[in-house]
Design an enzyme around this catalytic site. Structure first.
Site, mmCIF file in Angstrom:
data_model
loop_
_atom_site.group_PDB
_atom_site.id
_atom_site.type_symbol
_atom_site.label_atom_id
_atom_site.label_comp_id
_atom_site.label_asym_id
_atom_site.label_seq_id
_atom_site.Cartn_x
_atom_site.Cartn_y
_atom_site.Cartn_z
ATOM 1 N N ASN A 244 0.837 -1.210 0.000
ATOM 2 C CA ASN A 244 0.000 0.000 0.000
ATOM 3 C C ASN A 244 0.869 1.256 0.000
ATOM 4 O OD1 ASN A 244 -2.499 -1.135 -0.111
ATOM 5 N ND2 ASN A 244 -2.769 -1.240 2.100
ATOM 6 N N HIS A 249 -3.184 1.968 -2.752
ATOM 7 C CA HIS A 249 -4.213 1.035 -2.283
ATOM 8 C C HIS A 249 -4.795 0.182 -3.402
ATOM 9 C CE1 HIS A 249 -4.603 2.170 1.969
ATOM 10 N NE2 HIS A 249 -3.924 3.198 1.512
ATOM 11 N N ASP A 288 -5.853 -7.596 5.740
ATOM 12 C CA ASP A 288 -5.112 -8.689 5.101
ATOM 13 C C ASP A 288 -5.234 -9.983 5.907
ATOM 14 O OD1 ASP A 288 -3.711 -7.878 7.280
ATOM 15 O OD2 ASP A 288 -1.773 -7.720 6.311
#
Ligand code: C2E
Ligand code: MG
Ligand code: MG
Length: 637
Positions: A244, A249, A288
């Protein structure tokens, strides 16, 4: 293969549904207002010409319209105002048809009434009221003695009225039907979308946390009497944040979707899992973090096999759209016989095991056990305490003097972190620094220590004419922070401290051979003029030949080594001597830490150690004590 979720513009749909409802409320309010004004005028007009019964009826109807307006203003639902308007309209029709029949006036008012009725009602009701109105008119015409068919068409006003009423109703009804179909479709789409959002993760299309937990609960219930085992694998991506940070993103999202796909492919029917009840056996819990469930397992090794398959996905980096990302996974596994535990507990256990896997070096798996649960809970408490300590400024530094082994003059001090938070105070830096390293809090901590220690060095020079060096511990994980050399240079500039006055200590064990990024940062630090010391030397595996690659100028022999010098085993004494000789060969300074006895000090001096530190000479002390100590005239103690 996970299906990509259809991208329903949920927000827009929700908005359209709201617009539709507001439109209906607006129509009802306008009709009510219009009715109120018109009926009030009619009512008063009729009362004033002595038609008090009809006049009162109109006034009552106007009052209903006014009540409707108040209701619509206060509430968002419109079912009651609609019913009131329909009843009022029906009442007006009956009264006016009756009056028309007895007094013989033309019923042209039927057109606006029909329009209003069709405008405010949904299709089914509009149809019913149109049919009712036409039927009522027909009945009234017949009761009034007007024949619909006997007279020639041109003269038959009753028939013409009915035909035009009916055709008008038909045209309006078709329009109402079409708009209603459109808004119904809209509502259905909206509901489907809300359902998807409630049960599935919108990015990956996998089940989300609540639906996974509900599903796992059901699986456990069904498998109550099952003799097979069930495993929950909690997977957290390592270093995902870096994607990121580096690529944005969008790329992060792409990696998550791709990992979701590959993860689902890792679980095969022969693993005793999956697709048994639904698709929920692979879920994305948050960010995640993913989870998979395996049923009908014979032994924990079956689950480990799947975990290995998942880890293998990252073997040569994780490739997505031509980019290879250096990420990996930490996997926590809990294995249970189905009748024992509930879904929430199983998930928490797998989560704890995952946390443990992360703490023990990432890119690995770990099975849940009781000791892991305790260790994890302790680490979590430390993590929270660190959060508090950072937010409430509960950190401070102690300083441990370093002496020249020949003259026993103070040649430097080492800054050591301490905390006023009771839990951290009890744990000590040896336990809380590793936790901070894994949680990422180390960045703030090390930056704070750096600023504080450089500031202290400037004070020592000013207040106590200190000429020694300030040693600052920096975590090896921070060598991946490209900002570190910049922060260091800024601190030195801010406090006017020359770089030769500062030494950065990096733990030997934490250095990874061949880690280019760390090496680059070390060189950048060295380029600022600050020297580097390899701390806890002798506990890692750095071969002397490898030292050539590191821009270090000092080795600090580890405490454990020094303490074993006179433990009976002569090898340590010999090795300490060897270390010093080798260091001299590479032109490195040597400091010995953890000197606790005169005997150790004597020996270290004899073999030629340049500097020493340890409880025998001085313990870590507060900033005030250190300044006071340095300000004392020589010879006093
Ligand atoms: P280190 O850098 O090797 O620091 C030396 C540790 O050994 C200190 O423990 C010190 O109090 C202790 N020590 C020194 N001489 C003696 C002795 O004669 N006997 C005994 N028993 N102990 C002695 P401390 O302060 O608990 O720090 C532990 C470790 O935590 C440090 O080891 C360092 O790796 C880390 N640490 C401390 N402060 C910081 C910091 O500001 N930043 C970072 N990243 N790590 C820190
Ligand atoms: Mg140190
Ligand atoms: Mg050390």
């Amino acid at each position: 293969m996970i299906q990509q979720p259809t991208l329903f513009p949920l927000k827009e749909l929700g908005h359209l549904v709201e617009v539709e409802a507001n439109k209906r409320r607006l129509i009802l309010a306008s009709v009510s207002l219009f009715g109120f004004v018109l009926l009030s005028i009619y009512g008063v007009a009729h009362i004033s010409i002595d038609e008090s019964r009809l006049g009162s009826f109109y006034v009552i109807c106007a009052a209903f319209c006014a009540a409707n307006l108040v209701y619509l203003y206060k509430r968002t639902s419109y079912a009651i105002p609609l019913a009131v308007l329909n009843t009022t309209l029906g009442g007006i029709c009956v009264v006016l048809l009756y009056r028309g029949m007895t007094e013989g006036f033309e019923p042209y008012w039927l057109f606006p009434v029909l329009c209003i009725s069709l405008l405010i009602n949904r299709f089914a009701h509009a149809l019913a009221s149109a049919v009712l109105l036409v039927a009522l008119t027909m009945a009234a015409q017949m009761l009034g003695g007007l024949s619909l068919l006997d007279t020639p068409f041109a003269e038959n006003s009753g028939l013409r009225l009915l035909l035009s009423l009916s055709s008008m109703a038909c045209i309006v009804l078709v329009t109402v039907y079409r708009t209603e179909r459109a808004s119904k479709l809209l509502l259905e789409l909206h509901e489907e979308d809300v359902h998807r959002l409630a049960y599935y993760d919108s990015l990956t299309g996998l089940a989300n946390r609540p639906s996974y937990l509900r599903w796992l609960g059901k699986v456990l219930e069904r498998a109550r009497n099952d003799s097979h085992g069930l495993a929950v694998l909690y997977i957290d991506l390592d270093n995902f944040k870096q994607i990121n940070d580096r690529y944005g993103h969008r790329e992060g999202d792409r990696v998550l979707v791709e990992f979701g796909n590959r993860l689902a492919n890792c679980v095969r029917p022969q693993d005793g899992a999956t697709r048994l009840y639904a698709d929920e056996d692979v879920a994305r819990l948050a960010g995640d973090e993913f989870v998979i469930t395996l049923h009908n397992l014979r032994e924990p090794a079956d689950a480990a096999q799947v975990a290995h398959r998942i880890l293998a996905l990252f073997e040569n980096g994780f490739r997505v759209d031509g980019l290879t990302h250096p990420i990996s996974a930490s996997i926590g596994i809990t294995f249970s016989e189905c009748d024992k535990l509930d879904a929430e507990t199983l998930l928490n256990q797998a989560d704890s095991a995952m946390y443990h896997a992360k703490q023990t070096g990432k890119n690995t798996m770990s099975f849940f056990s009781k000791s892991i649960a305790e260790a994890v809970s302790e680490r979590r408490n430390i993590e929270q305490a660190l959060q508090v300590a950072l937010a409430q400024d509960l950190l401070h530094l102690h300083y441990m003097p370093i002496f020249s082994s020949n003259s026993l003059e103070m040649v430097g001090v080492e800054a050591l972190i301490r905390s006023r938070h009771p839990l951290l105070d009890a744990a000590g830096p040896e336990r809380f620094i590793p936790v901070a390293e894994v949680s990422g809090q180390i960045r703030s901590i090390d930056a704070w220590v750096l600023r504080q220690a450089v500031g202290m060095q400037s004070q020592l020079r000013e207040l106590a004419a200190f000429t020694g060096r300030m040693s600052i511990n920096v975590s090896a994980t921070e060598l991946h922070n490209p900002e570190l050399p910049v922060t260091l240079a800024a601190c030195l500039a801010e406090h006017g401290v020359p770089p030769e006055d500062i030494e950065i200590e990096i733990t030997e064990t934490a250095l990874i051979i061949g880690d280019e990024l760390s090496l680059r940062t070390l060189h950048q630090i060295r380029d600022t003029g600050v020297s580097i010391c390899l701390d806890d030397f002798g506990t890692g595996y750095t071969a002397f030949s490898q030292l050539m690659n590191y821009p270090v100028s000092t080795l600090k022999i580890d405490r454990s080594f020094v303490q074993q010098i006179f433990s009976g085993d002569k090898t340590h004494r010999k090795m300490a001597g060897m270390l010093k000789k080798l260091a001299a060969l590479y032109e490195l300074q040597v400091i010995a830490e953890g000197v606790e006895t005169a005997q150790q000090l004597k020996y270290l001096k004899r073999i030629g150690c340049d500097s020493v530190q340890g409880y025998f000479l001085a313990r870590p002390m507060t900033a005030e004590d250190l300044i006071a100590h340095l300000q004392r005239p020589p010879g006093t103690s």
